[in-house]
Scaffold this motif. Structure first.
Motif, PDB file in Angstrom:
ATOM      1  N   GLY A  36       5.010  -3.400   9.155  1.00 29.54           N
ATOM      2  CA  GLY A  36       5.671  -2.958   7.938  1.00 29.54           C
ATOM      3  C   GLY A  36       7.104  -2.544   8.160  1.00 29.54           C
ATOM      4  O   GLY A  36       7.562  -2.411   9.293  1.00 29.54           O
ATOM      5  N   PHE A  37       7.804  -2.367   7.043  1.00 34.66           N
ATOM      6  CA  PHE A  37       9.163  -1.833   7.084  1.00 34.66           C
ATOM      7  C   PHE A  37       9.498  -1.243   5.729  1.00 34.66           C
ATOM      8  O   PHE A  37       8.807  -1.451   4.744  1.00 34.66           O
ATOM      9  N   SER A  38      10.574  -0.506   5.690  1.00 35.05           N
ATOM     10  CA  SER A  38      11.058   0.119   4.469  1.00 35.05           C
ATOM     11  C   SER A  38      12.568   0.192   4.553  1.00 35.05           C
ATOM     12  O   SER A  38      13.114   0.460   5.621  1.00 35.05           O
ATOM     13  N   PHE A  39      13.232  -0.097   3.450  1.00 30.20           N
ATOM     14  CA  PHE A  39      14.670   0.111   3.419  1.00 30.20           C
ATOM     15  C   PHE A  39      15.114   0.426   1.999  1.00 30.20           C
ATOM     16  O   PHE A  39      14.429   0.151   1.036  1.00 30.20           O
ATOM     17  N   GLY A  40      16.266   1.041   1.897  1.00 30.09           N
ATOM     18  CA  GLY A  40      16.790   1.450   0.594  1.00 30.09           C
ATOM     19  C   GLY A  40      18.204   1.934   0.741  1.00 30.09           C
ATOM     20  O   GLY A  40      18.898   1.608   1.698  1.00 30.09           O
ATOM     21  N   GLU A  61      17.498  -2.487 -11.297  1.00 29.72           N
ATOM     22  CA  GLU A  61      18.192  -2.164 -10.059  1.00 29.72           C
ATOM     23  C   GLU A  61      17.152  -1.733  -9.049  1.00 29.72           C
ATOM     24  O   GLU A  61      16.345  -0.845  -9.313  1.00 29.72           O
ATOM     25  N   ILE A  62      17.144  -2.385  -7.903  1.00 28.28           N
ATOM     26  CA  ILE A  62      16.198  -2.051  -6.842  1.00 28.28           C
ATOM     27  C   ILE A  62      16.773  -0.894  -6.026  1.00 28.28           C
ATOM     28  O   ILE A  62      17.893  -0.972  -5.528  1.00 28.28           O
ATOM     29  N   LYS A  63      15.989   0.175  -5.898  1.00 25.33           N
ATOM     30  CA  LYS A  63      16.441   1.339  -5.143  1.00 25.33           C
ATOM     31  C   LYS A  63      15.830   1.409  -3.746  1.00 25.33           C
ATOM     32  O   LYS A  63      16.423   1.952  -2.833  1.00 25.33           O
ATOM     33  N   ARG A  64      14.610   0.871  -3.612  1.00 19.57           N
ATOM     34  CA  ARG A  64      13.933   0.931  -2.312  1.00 19.57           C
ATOM     35  C   ARG A  64      12.897  -0.182  -2.251  1.00 19.57           C
ATOM     36  O   ARG A  64      12.304  -0.545  -3.262  1.00 19.57           O
ATOM     37  N   VAL A  65      12.674  -0.719  -1.052  1.00 18.76           N
ATOM     38  CA  VAL A  65      11.676  -1.761  -0.829  1.00 18.76           C
ATOM     39  C   VAL A  65      10.814  -1.345   0.365  1.00 18.76           C
ATOM     40  O   VAL A  65      11.338  -0.868   1.373  1.00 18.76           O
ATOM     41  N   GLN A  66       9.500  -1.535   0.228  1.00 24.09           N
ATOM     42  CA  GLN A  66       8.578  -1.287   1.329  1.00 24.09           C
ATOM     43  C   GLN A  66       7.683  -2.507   1.462  1.00 24.09           C
ATOM     44  O   GLN A  66       7.416  -3.209   0.479  1.00 24.09           O
ATOM     45  N   TRP A  67       7.208  -2.752   2.678  1.00 25.34           N
ATOM     46  CA  TRP A  67       6.432  -3.949   2.950  1.00 25.34           C
ATOM     47  C   TRP A  67       5.387  -3.635   3.999  1.00 25.34           C
ATOM     48  O   TRP A  67       5.677  -2.971   4.992  1.00 25.34           O
ATOM     49  N   LEU A  68       4.139  -4.086   3.756  1.00 22.25           N
ATOM     50  CA  LEU A  68       3.066  -3.980   4.734  1.00 22.25           C
ATOM     51  C   LEU A  68       2.389  -5.340   4.850  1.00 22.25           C
ATOM     52  O   LEU A  68       2.263  -6.066   3.860  1.00 22.25           O
ATOM     53  N   ARG A  69       1.917  -5.661   6.059  1.00 21.46           N
ATOM     54  CA  ARG A  69       1.223  -6.937   6.273  1.00 21.46           C
ATOM     55  C   ARG A  69       0.120  -6.724   7.305  1.00 21.46           C
ATOM     56  O   ARG A  69       0.368  -6.179   8.382  1.00 21.46           O
ATOM     57  N   VAL A  70      -1.074  -7.141   6.949  1.00 19.19           N
ATOM     58  CA  VAL A  70      -2.184  -7.122   7.890  1.00 19.19           C
ATOM     59  C   VAL A  70      -2.583  -8.571   8.139  1.00 19.19           C
ATOM     60  O   VAL A  70      -2.804  -9.331   7.206  1.00 19.19           O
ATOM     61  N   ALA A  71      -2.594  -8.960   9.425  1.00 19.40           N
ATOM     62  CA  ALA A  71      -2.912 -10.345   9.779  1.00 19.40           C
ATOM     63  C   ALA A  71      -4.033 -10.442  10.797  1.00 19.40           C
ATOM     64  O   ALA A  71      -4.467 -11.534  11.128  1.00 19.40           O
ATOM     65  N   ASP A  72      -4.510  -9.315  11.284  1.00 19.04           N
ATOM     66  CA  ASP A  72      -5.597  -9.312  12.251  1.00 19.04           C
ATOM     67  C   ASP A  72      -6.897  -9.612  11.508  1.00 19.04           C
ATOM     68  O   ASP A  72      -7.313  -8.857  10.618  1.00 19.04           O
ATOM     69  N   GLU A  73      -7.552 -10.709  11.864  1.00 20.76           N
ATOM     70  CA  GLU A  73      -8.755 -11.157  11.163  1.00 20.76           C
ATOM     71  C   GLU A  73      -9.845 -10.092  11.109  1.00 20.76           C
ATOM     72  O   GLU A  73     -10.638 -10.059  10.175  1.00 20.76           O
ATOM     73  N   ARG A  74      -9.877  -9.211  12.087  1.00 18.80           N
ATOM     74  CA  ARG A  74     -10.907  -8.172  12.121  1.00 18.80           C
ATOM     75  C   ARG A  74     -10.726  -7.136  11.025  1.00 18.80           C
ATOM     76  O   ARG A  74     -11.673  -6.445  10.658  1.00 18.80           O
ATOM     77  N   TYR A  75      -9.504  -7.006  10.477  1.00 21.35           N
ATOM     78  CA  TYR A  75      -9.206  -5.934   9.538  1.00 21.35           C
ATOM     79  C   TYR A  75      -8.773  -6.404   8.142  1.00 21.35           C
ATOM     80  O   TYR A  75      -8.659  -5.597   7.244  1.00 21.35           O
ATOM     81  N   ILE A  76      -8.511  -7.687   7.964  1.00 17.25           N
ATOM     82  CA  ILE A  76      -7.943  -8.177   6.687  1.00 17.25           C
ATOM     83  C   ILE A  76      -8.795  -7.769   5.489  1.00 17.25           C
ATOM     84  O   ILE A  76      -8.282  -7.181   4.531  1.00 17.25           O
ATOM     85  N   LYS A  77     -10.066  -8.076   5.520  1.00 21.55           N
ATOM     86  CA  LYS A  77     -10.926  -7.802   4.366  1.00 21.55           C
ATOM     87  C   LYS A  77     -11.013  -6.308   4.072  1.00 21.55           C
ATOM     88  O   LYS A  77     -10.872  -5.876   2.921  1.00 21.55           O
ATOM     89  N   GLU A  78     -11.229  -5.505   5.096  1.00 20.54           N
ATOM     90  CA  GLU A  78     -11.355  -4.056   4.924  1.00 20.54           C
ATOM     91  C   GLU A  78     -10.066  -3.436   4.385  1.00 20.54           C
ATOM     92  O   GLU A  78     -10.087  -2.679   3.420  1.00 20.54           O
ATOM     93  N   VAL A  79      -8.936  -3.766   5.009  1.00 23.40           N
ATOM     94  CA  VAL A  79      -7.656  -3.172   4.610  1.00 23.40           C
ATOM     95  C   VAL A  79      -7.258  -3.632   3.211  1.00 23.40           C
ATOM     96  O   VAL A  79      -6.803  -2.830   2.390  1.00 23.40           O
ATOM     97  N   THR A  80      -7.455  -4.912   2.910  1.00 23.21           N
ATOM     98  CA  THR A  80      -7.124  -5.417   1.572  1.00 23.21           C
ATOM     99  C   THR A  80      -7.922  -4.669   0.513  1.00 23.21           C
ATOM    100  O   THR A  80      -7.372  -4.249  -0.508  1.00 23.21           O
ATOM    101  N   GLY A  81      -9.207  -4.470   0.756  1.00 19.58           N
ATOM    102  CA  GLY A  81     -10.041  -3.718  -0.186  1.00 19.58           C
ATOM    103  C   GLY A  81      -9.565  -2.280  -0.356  1.00 19.58           C
ATOM    104  O   GLY A  81      -9.539  -1.750  -1.469  1.00 19.58           O
ATOM    105  N   GLU A  82      -9.169  -1.647   0.747  1.00 22.59           N
ATOM    106  CA  GLU A  82      -8.666  -0.266   0.671  1.00 22.59           C
ATOM    107  C   GLU A  82      -7.363  -0.195  -0.117  1.00 22.59           C
ATOM    108  O   GLU A  82      -7.153   0.735  -0.900  1.00 22.59           O
ATOM    109  N   TRP A  83      -6.470  -1.177   0.082  1.00 17.35           N
ATOM    110  CA  TRP A  83      -5.214  -1.185  -0.670  1.00 17.35           C
ATOM    111  C   TRP A  83      -5.478  -1.363  -2.159  1.00 17.35           C
ATOM    112  O   TRP A  83      -4.875  -0.682  -2.984  1.00 17.35           O
ATOM    113  N   GLU A  84      -6.381  -2.278  -2.514  1.00 14.05           N
ATOM    114  CA  GLU A  84      -6.703  -2.498  -3.925  1.00 14.05           C
ATOM    115  C   GLU A  84      -7.304  -1.239  -4.547  1.00 14.05           C
ATOM    116  O   GLU A  84      -6.935  -0.863  -5.659  1.00 14.05           O
TER     117      GLU A  84
END
Length: 153
Positions: free
Chosen positions: A38-42, A67-90
């Motif tokens: 992940g990253f964040s900038f603003g 007007e965009i004041k801040r951007v944040q980004w997260l990415r999960v690509a590890d197959e062991r965690y994709i389904k679990e983390v995606t569900g938690e984010w939703e």
């Protein structure tokens, strides 16, 4: 006396600090995880990025301004965690009270935008992009207005 001086000195920092969004909890929890990037900038990096996008949907044209004041980004690509983390984010975005808007892409895949505010005026937009190999959550903070006009052509 010392307390009141300390409070007076710290008050301007609180007034001028960038406000936290509801989803900051999510980013603070997942950004340090080894399987989530992940990253964040603003601030000054985004001061020159006004937003003005036109797009059409049938006979309806839409314009997104803001007007965009801040951007944040997260990415999960590890197959062991994709389904679990995606569900938690939703779940987090649903429980936090964001409005969920479904976006269908050309391949028939569903992606989601979660917004805070009204459909035509909002201050947070969270794009949740689910794919087989990863899930990405991109958050834009700012002041956004969506207007609709009828295409006269």
């Amino acid at each position: 006396m010392k307390r009141s001086i300390l409070i007076l000195l710290l008050l301007p920092l609180g007034v001028f600090a960038q406000p936290k969004g509801l989803a900051d909890e999510l980013y603070e929890e997942y950004e340090p995880k080894p399987y989530v990037g992940g990253f964040s900038f603003g601030g000054s990096l985004l001061s020159a990025l006004p937003l003005d996008i036109d797009f059409a949907n049938g006979d309806l044209e839409r314009t997104l301004n803001g007007e965009i004041k801040r951007v944040q980004w997260l990415r999960v690509a590890d197959e062991r965690y994709i389904k679990e983390v995606t569900g938690e984010w939703e779940k987090f975005l649903d429980r936090a009270g964001y409005k969920r808007i479904v976006i269908d892409d050309d391949d028939g895949d569903e992606h989601f935008i979660y917004i805070r505010g009204k459909r035509t005026h909002f201050d947070e937009a969270h794009f949740l992009v689910r794919e087989d190999s990863n899930t990405i959550l991109i958050t834009f903070y700012g002041d956004f207005t969506l207007s609709k006009t009828l295409d006269e052509n």
